[in-house]
Design a protein around this motif. Structure first.
Motif, PDB file in Angstrom:
ATOM      1  N   PRO A  85     -50.582  10.506  62.279  1.00 22.83           N
ATOM      2  CA  PRO A  85     -51.523  11.221  63.402  1.00 22.83           C
ATOM      3  C   PRO A  85     -52.222  12.179  62.970  1.00 22.83           C
ATOM      4  O   PRO A  85     -53.418  12.503  63.263  1.00 22.83           O
ATOM      5  CB  PRO A  85     -50.470  11.298  64.629  1.00 22.83           C
ATOM      6  CG  PRO A  85     -49.447  10.512  64.837  1.00 22.83           C
ATOM      7  CD  PRO A  85     -49.296  10.463  63.251  1.00 22.83           C
ATOM      8  N   ARG A  86     -51.516  13.232  62.454  1.00 26.03           N
ATOM      9  CA  ARG A  86     -52.086  14.356  61.794  1.00 26.03           C
ATOM     10  C   ARG A  86     -53.430  14.233  60.986  1.00 26.03           C
ATOM     11  O   ARG A  86     -54.319  14.581  60.984  1.00 26.03           O
ATOM     12  CB  ARG A  86     -51.304  15.649  61.366  1.00 26.03           C
ATOM     13  CG  ARG A  86     -52.136  16.869  60.934  1.00 26.03           C
ATOM     14  CD  ARG A  86     -50.835  17.657  60.021  1.00 26.03           C
ATOM     15  NE  ARG A  86     -51.662  18.608  60.117  1.00 26.03           N
ATOM     16  CZ  ARG A  86     -52.697  19.787  59.274  1.00 26.03           C
ATOM     17  NH1 ARG A  86     -53.488  18.543  58.737  1.00 26.03           N
ATOM     18  NH2 ARG A  86     -53.089  20.720  59.268  1.00 26.03           N
ATOM     19  N   ASP A  87     -53.148  13.315  60.029  1.00 29.63           N
ATOM     20  CA  ASP A  87     -54.037  12.704  59.029  1.00 29.63           C
ATOM     21  C   ASP A  87     -55.356  12.048  59.412  1.00 29.63           C
ATOM     22  O   ASP A  87     -56.406  12.133  59.161  1.00 29.63           O
ATOM     23  CB  ASP A  87     -53.253  11.934  58.091  1.00 29.63           C
ATOM     24  CG  ASP A  87     -52.378  12.831  57.108  1.00 29.63           C
ATOM     25  OD1 ASP A  87     -52.361  13.817  56.868  1.00 29.63           O
ATOM     26  OD2 ASP A  87     -51.401  11.960  56.699  1.00 29.63           O
ATOM     27  N   ILE A  88     -54.770  11.243  60.402  1.00 34.22           N
ATOM     28  CA  ILE A  88     -55.935  10.489  61.242  1.00 34.22           C
ATOM     29  C   ILE A  88     -56.872  11.591  61.840  1.00 34.22           C
ATOM     30  O   ILE A  88     -58.029  11.346  61.676  1.00 34.22           O
ATOM     31  CB  ILE A  88     -55.424   9.405  62.353  1.00 34.22           C
ATOM     32  CG1 ILE A  88     -54.657   8.366  61.387  1.00 34.22           C
ATOM     33  CG2 ILE A  88     -56.445   8.843  63.129  1.00 34.22           C
ATOM     34  CD1 ILE A  88     -53.833   7.355  62.169  1.00 34.22           C
ATOM     35  N   ILE A  89     -56.186  12.317  62.688  1.00 37.88           N
ATOM     36  CA  ILE A  89     -57.218  13.490  63.319  1.00 37.88           C
ATOM     37  C   ILE A  89     -57.951  14.239  62.410  1.00 37.88           C
ATOM     38  O   ILE A  89     -59.103  14.530  62.624  1.00 37.88           O
ATOM     39  CB  ILE A  89     -56.261  14.351  64.407  1.00 37.88           C
ATOM     40  CG1 ILE A  89     -55.519  13.537  65.334  1.00 37.88           C
ATOM     41  CG2 ILE A  89     -56.988  15.634  64.730  1.00 37.88           C
ATOM     42  CD1 ILE A  89     -54.531  14.246  66.185  1.00 37.88           C
ATOM     43  N   GLU A  90     -57.425  14.620  61.218  1.00 42.10           N
ATOM     44  CA  GLU A  90     -58.075  15.362  60.360  1.00 42.10           C
ATOM     45  C   GLU A  90     -59.103  14.687  59.613  1.00 42.10           C
ATOM     46  O   GLU A  90     -60.335  15.044  59.669  1.00 42.10           O
ATOM     47  CB  GLU A  90     -57.118  15.943  59.306  1.00 42.10           C
ATOM     48  CG  GLU A  90     -57.774  16.688  58.074  1.00 42.10           C
ATOM     49  CD  GLU A  90     -56.836  17.240  57.135  1.00 42.10           C
ATOM     50  OE1 GLU A  90     -57.342  17.758  56.040  1.00 42.10           O
ATOM     51  OE2 GLU A  90     -55.485  17.324  57.538  1.00 42.10           O
ATOM     52  N   ALA A 137     -60.382   9.759  73.691  1.00 40.30           N
ATOM     53  CA  ALA A 137     -59.136   8.938  74.193  1.00 40.30           C
ATOM     54  C   ALA A 137     -58.568   8.676  72.783  1.00 40.30           C
ATOM     55  O   ALA A 137     -57.159   8.960  73.090  1.00 40.30           O
ATOM     56  CB  ALA A 137     -59.632   7.787  74.852  1.00 40.30           C
ATOM     57  N   PHE A 138     -59.085   8.452  71.949  1.00 44.90           N
ATOM     58  CA  PHE A 138     -58.230   8.033  70.412  1.00 44.90           C
ATOM     59  C   PHE A 138     -57.671   9.699  70.113  1.00 44.90           C
ATOM     60  O   PHE A 138     -56.294   9.344  69.830  1.00 44.90           O
ATOM     61  CB  PHE A 138     -59.330   7.651  69.651  1.00 44.90           C
ATOM     62  CG  PHE A 138     -58.816   7.420  68.209  1.00 44.90           C
ATOM     63  CD1 PHE A 138     -58.171   6.290  67.988  1.00 44.90           C
ATOM     64  CD2 PHE A 138     -58.987   8.024  67.047  1.00 44.90           C
ATOM     65  CE1 PHE A 138     -57.355   5.775  66.708  1.00 44.90           C
ATOM     66  CE2 PHE A 138     -58.407   7.837  65.950  1.00 44.90           C
ATOM     67  CZ  PHE A 138     -57.457   6.826  65.638  1.00 44.90           C
ATOM     68  N   LEU A 139     -58.313  10.548  70.032  1.00 48.42           N
ATOM     69  CA  LEU A 139     -57.624  11.873  69.541  1.00 48.42           C
ATOM     70  C   LEU A 139     -56.521  12.041  70.595  1.00 48.42           C
ATOM     71  O   LEU A 139     -55.467  12.741  69.942  1.00 48.42           O
ATOM     72  CB  LEU A 139     -58.818  12.985  69.428  1.00 48.42           C
ATOM     73  CG  LEU A 139     -59.649  12.692  68.625  1.00 48.42           C
ATOM     74  CD1 LEU A 139     -61.064  14.006  68.343  1.00 48.42           C
ATOM     75  CD2 LEU A 139     -59.212  12.667  67.056  1.00 48.42           C
ATOM     76  N   ALA A 140     -56.701  12.151  71.804  1.00 47.31           N
ATOM     77  CA  ALA A 140     -55.429  12.295  72.839  1.00 47.31           C
ATOM     78  C   ALA A 140     -54.365  11.261  72.552  1.00 47.31           C
ATOM     79  O   ALA A 140     -53.336  12.013  72.342  1.00 47.31           O
ATOM     80  CB  ALA A 140     -56.140  12.043  74.149  1.00 47.31           C
ATOM     81  N   ALA A 141     -54.620  10.053  72.084  1.00 49.17           N
ATOM     82  CA  ALA A 141     -53.458   9.229  71.816  1.00 49.17           C
ATOM     83  C   ALA A 141     -52.862   9.786  70.517  1.00 49.17           C
ATOM     84  O   ALA A 141     -51.529   9.793  70.392  1.00 49.17           O
ATOM     85  CB  ALA A 141     -54.143   7.882  71.746  1.00 49.17           C
ATOM     86  N   GLN A 142     -53.598  10.185  69.603  1.00 48.41           N
ATOM     87  CA  GLN A 142     -53.033  10.616  68.244  1.00 48.41           C
ATOM     88  C   GLN A 142     -52.276  11.684  68.393  1.00 48.41           C
ATOM     89  O   GLN A 142     -51.239  12.107  67.807  1.00 48.41           O
ATOM     90  CB  GLN A 142     -54.144  10.704  67.177  1.00 48.41           C
ATOM     91  CG  GLN A 142     -54.783   9.429  66.900  1.00 48.41           C
ATOM     92  CD  GLN A 142     -53.913   8.648  66.298  1.00 48.41           C
ATOM     93  OE1 GLN A 142     -53.067   8.765  65.356  1.00 48.41           O
ATOM     94  NE2 GLN A 142     -54.004   7.252  66.623  1.00 48.41           N
ATOM     95  N   LEU A 143     -52.804  12.790  69.209  1.00 49.52           N
ATOM     96  CA  LEU A 143     -51.916  14.041  69.500  1.00 49.52           C
ATOM     97  C   LEU A 143     -50.592  13.792  70.489  1.00 49.52           C
ATOM     98  O   LEU A 143     -49.782  14.296  70.224  1.00 49.52           O
ATOM     99  CB  LEU A 143     -53.055  14.892  70.443  1.00 49.52           C
ATOM    100  CG  LEU A 143     -54.177  15.416  69.557  1.00 49.52           C
ATOM    101  CD1 LEU A 143     -55.126  16.167  70.804  1.00 49.52           C
ATOM    102  CD2 LEU A 143     -53.824  16.651  68.603  1.00 49.52           C
TER     103      LEU A 143
END
Length: 195
Positions: A85-90, A137-143
Protein backbone atom coordinates in the motif's frame (compact mmCIF):
# COMPACT_ATOMS: atom_id res chain seq x y z
CA UNK A 1 -11.16 -2.31 -51.71
CA UNK A 2 -12.01 0.80 -49.68
CA UNK A 3 -10.04 1.40 -46.50
CA UNK A 4 -11.99 0.63 -43.34
CA UNK A 5 -12.09 3.45 -40.82
CA UNK A 6 -11.33 2.63 -37.20
CA UNK A 7 -13.78 4.98 -35.50
CA UNK A 8 -12.34 4.48 -32.02
CA UNK A 9 -8.86 5.28 -33.30
CA UNK A 10 -10.15 8.40 -35.06
CA UNK A 11 -12.01 9.55 -31.92
CA UNK A 12 -8.84 9.01 -29.87
CA UNK A 13 -6.84 11.00 -32.44
CA UNK A 14 -9.24 13.95 -32.10
CA UNK A 15 -9.25 13.75 -28.30
CA UNK A 16 -5.45 13.67 -28.24
CA UNK A 17 -5.44 16.75 -30.46
CA UNK A 18 -7.60 18.55 -27.91
CA UNK A 19 -5.23 17.56 -25.11
CA UNK A 20 -2.17 18.73 -27.06
CA UNK A 21 -3.87 22.00 -27.89
CA UNK A 22 -4.96 22.53 -24.28
CA UNK A 23 -1.46 21.77 -22.98
CA UNK A 24 0.01 24.33 -25.38
CA UNK A 25 -2.45 27.20 -25.11
CA UNK A 26 -4.92 26.40 -22.35
CA UNK A 27 -8.26 24.65 -22.24
CA UNK A 28 -10.09 27.98 -22.39
CA UNK A 29 -8.75 28.63 -25.90
CA UNK A 30 -9.73 25.26 -27.35
CA UNK A 31 -12.39 25.35 -30.06
CA UNK A 32 -13.73 22.73 -32.44
CA UNK A 33 -11.78 24.54 -35.17
CA UNK A 34 -8.50 24.54 -33.23
CA UNK A 35 -8.90 20.84 -32.41
CA UNK A 36 -9.59 20.07 -36.08
CA UNK A 37 -6.48 21.99 -37.12
CA UNK A 38 -4.34 20.22 -34.49
CA UNK A 39 -5.72 16.82 -35.59
CA UNK A 40 -5.28 17.63 -39.29
CA UNK A 41 -8.94 16.94 -40.03
CA UNK A 42 -11.98 19.00 -40.96
CA UNK A 43 -14.25 20.66 -38.41
CA UNK A 44 -17.05 18.61 -39.95
CA UNK A 45 -15.20 15.39 -39.02
CA UNK A 46 -14.72 16.57 -35.43
CA UNK A 47 -18.45 17.33 -35.29
CA UNK A 48 -19.25 13.90 -36.72
CA UNK A 49 -17.66 12.30 -33.66
CA UNK A 50 -18.58 14.98 -31.11
CA UNK A 51 -21.84 16.89 -31.57
CA UNK A 52 -20.79 19.60 -29.12
CA UNK A 53 -17.67 21.03 -27.61
CA UNK A 54 -18.91 19.80 -24.22
CA UNK A 55 -19.01 16.21 -25.50
CA UNK A 56 -15.45 16.59 -26.73
CA UNK A 57 -14.34 18.10 -23.42
CA UNK A 58 -15.97 15.28 -21.45
CA UNK A 59 -14.34 12.65 -23.66
CA UNK A 60 -10.96 14.34 -23.23
CA UNK A 61 -11.43 14.48 -19.45
CA UNK A 62 -12.03 10.72 -19.43
CA UNK A 63 -8.97 10.16 -21.62
CA UNK A 64 -6.85 12.33 -19.31
CA UNK A 65 -7.91 10.22 -16.32
CA UNK A 66 -7.18 6.99 -18.18
CA UNK A 67 -3.72 8.23 -19.11
CA UNK A 68 -3.01 9.11 -15.47
CA UNK A 69 -3.88 5.55 -14.46
CA UNK A 70 -1.61 4.20 -17.18
CA UNK A 71 1.24 6.42 -15.98
CA UNK A 72 0.81 5.17 -12.42
CA UNK A 73 0.88 1.56 -13.61
CA UNK A 74 3.96 2.26 -15.73
CA UNK A 75 5.69 3.93 -12.76
CA UNK A 76 5.01 0.88 -10.60
CA UNK A 77 6.36 -1.47 -13.30
CA UNK A 78 9.46 0.49 -14.30
CA UNK A 79 10.58 1.35 -10.79
CA UNK A 80 10.08 -2.23 -9.65
CA UNK A 81 7.88 -0.88 -6.91
CA UNK A 82 6.01 -3.49 -4.92
CA UNK A 83 2.28 -3.64 -4.55
CA UNK A 84 2.52 -2.73 -0.88
CA UNK A 85 0.00 0.00 0.00
CA UNK A 86 2.71 2.56 0.82
CA UNK A 87 4.41 2.05 -2.54
CA UNK A 88 1.13 2.33 -4.40
CA UNK A 89 0.15 5.52 -2.54
CA UNK A 90 3.58 7.00 -3.23
CA UNK A 91 3.33 6.15 -6.94
CA UNK A 92 -0.08 7.80 -7.19
CA UNK A 93 1.03 10.98 -5.45
CA UNK A 94 4.35 11.28 -7.25
CA UNK A 95 2.69 10.85 -10.62
CA UNK A 96 0.53 13.91 -9.88
CA UNK A 97 3.59 16.14 -9.46
CA UNK A 98 4.50 17.86 -12.75
CA UNK A 99 8.04 16.54 -13.21
CA UNK A 100 8.03 16.04 -17.00
CA UNK A 101 6.06 17.28 -20.00
CA UNK A 102 3.36 14.63 -19.77
CA UNK A 103 2.70 15.08 -16.05
CA UNK A 104 2.92 18.85 -16.47
CA UNK A 105 0.28 18.71 -19.21
CA UNK A 106 -1.91 16.46 -17.06
CA UNK A 107 -1.77 18.76 -14.06
CA UNK A 108 -2.28 21.91 -16.13
CA UNK A 109 -5.28 20.53 -18.03
CA UNK A 110 -6.80 18.90 -14.94
CA UNK A 111 -6.56 22.20 -13.06
CA UNK A 112 -8.24 23.97 -15.96
CA UNK A 113 -11.02 21.37 -15.97
CA UNK A 114 -11.53 22.04 -12.25
CA UNK A 115 -11.93 25.76 -12.90
CA UNK A 116 -14.26 25.17 -15.86
CA UNK A 117 -16.38 22.75 -13.84
CA UNK A 118 -17.25 25.58 -11.46
CA UNK A 119 -18.91 27.62 -14.21
CA UNK A 120 -19.86 25.13 -16.95
CA UNK A 121 -22.88 22.99 -16.03
CA UNK A 122 -21.90 20.31 -18.57
CA UNK A 123 -18.59 19.72 -16.75
CA UNK A 124 -19.84 20.29 -13.22
CA UNK A 125 -20.61 17.85 -10.46
CA UNK A 126 -20.47 14.15 -11.22
CA UNK A 127 -18.78 14.64 -14.60
CA UNK A 128 -15.67 16.22 -13.11
CA UNK A 129 -15.75 14.73 -9.62
CA UNK A 130 -16.01 11.07 -10.63
CA UNK A 131 -12.25 10.52 -11.05
CA UNK A 132 -11.12 12.49 -7.97
CA UNK A 133 -13.74 10.73 -5.84
CA UNK A 134 -12.61 7.36 -7.16
CA UNK A 135 -8.97 8.21 -6.44
CA UNK A 136 -9.87 9.38 -2.93
CA UNK A 137 -11.65 6.08 -2.23
CA UNK A 138 -8.70 4.16 -3.70
CA UNK A 139 -6.21 5.99 -1.47
CA UNK A 140 -8.45 5.43 1.57
CA UNK A 141 -8.53 1.70 0.80
CA UNK A 142 -4.72 1.62 0.50
CA UNK A 143 -4.37 3.50 3.80
CA UNK A 144 -6.74 1.02 5.43
CA UNK A 145 -4.73 -1.90 4.04
CA UNK A 146 -1.55 -0.33 5.43
CA UNK A 147 -3.19 0.16 8.84
CA UNK A 148 -1.60 3.59 8.85
CA UNK A 149 -4.36 5.71 10.32
CA UNK A 150 -7.62 5.45 12.17
CA UNK A 151 -9.11 7.99 9.74
CA UNK A 152 -8.21 6.67 6.27
CA UNK A 153 -10.84 8.68 4.43
CA UNK A 154 -9.79 11.98 6.03
CA UNK A 155 -6.12 11.22 5.38
CA UNK A 156 -6.93 10.40 1.74
CA UNK A 157 -8.59 13.82 1.45
CA UNK A 158 -5.46 15.44 2.91
CA UNK A 159 -3.18 13.51 0.55
CA UNK A 160 -5.24 14.56 -2.48
CA UNK A 161 -5.22 18.19 -1.36
CA UNK A 162 -1.48 18.17 -0.65
CA UNK A 163 -0.76 16.56 -4.01
CA UNK A 164 -2.96 19.02 -5.93
CA UNK A 165 -1.54 22.01 -4.06
CA UNK A 166 2.05 20.93 -4.62
CA UNK A 167 1.37 20.31 -8.30
CA UNK A 168 -0.06 23.80 -8.69
CA UNK A 169 2.87 25.33 -6.83
CA UNK A 170 5.25 23.62 -9.29
CA UNK A 171 3.25 24.91 -12.27
CA UNK A 172 3.41 28.42 -10.84
CA UNK A 173 7.15 28.20 -10.22
CA UNK A 174 6.75 28.57 -6.47
CA UNK A 175 8.79 25.43 -5.93
CA UNK A 176 10.72 22.93 -8.00
CA UNK A 177 9.45 19.44 -8.74
CA UNK A 178 12.23 18.10 -6.50
CA UNK A 179 11.03 20.27 -3.61
CA UNK A 180 7.45 19.07 -4.11
CA UNK A 181 8.58 15.43 -4.15
CA UNK A 182 10.55 16.02 -0.94
CA UNK A 183 7.44 17.44 0.75
CA UNK A 184 5.39 14.43 -0.37
CA UNK A 185 8.05 12.03 0.95
CA UNK A 186 8.12 13.94 4.24
CA UNK A 187 4.37 13.71 4.69
CA UNK A 188 4.21 10.05 3.64
CA UNK A 189 7.01 9.29 6.10
CA UNK A 190 4.87 10.73 8.88
CA UNK A 191 1.80 8.62 8.14
CA UNK A 192 3.39 5.56 6.48
CA UNK A 193 6.88 4.92 7.82
CA UNK A 194 9.16 3.07 5.41
CA UNK A 195 9.72 -0.57 6.17
Amino acid sequence: MPKLVDHEERRAHIIDALLRSAAASGLHSVTMRSVAAEAGVSVRLVQYYFDTKEQLLLAAMTRLTTRMGERIQRRLRTTGTSTAPRDIIEAVLLEAVPTDEESRAFHLIHTEYAVLSVTDPALAGPAFLAAPNEMEAFLAAQLTAAGATDSPHQEAVVLMAVSAGLGLSVLLGQRTPEDAVAVLHHHLGRILPAR
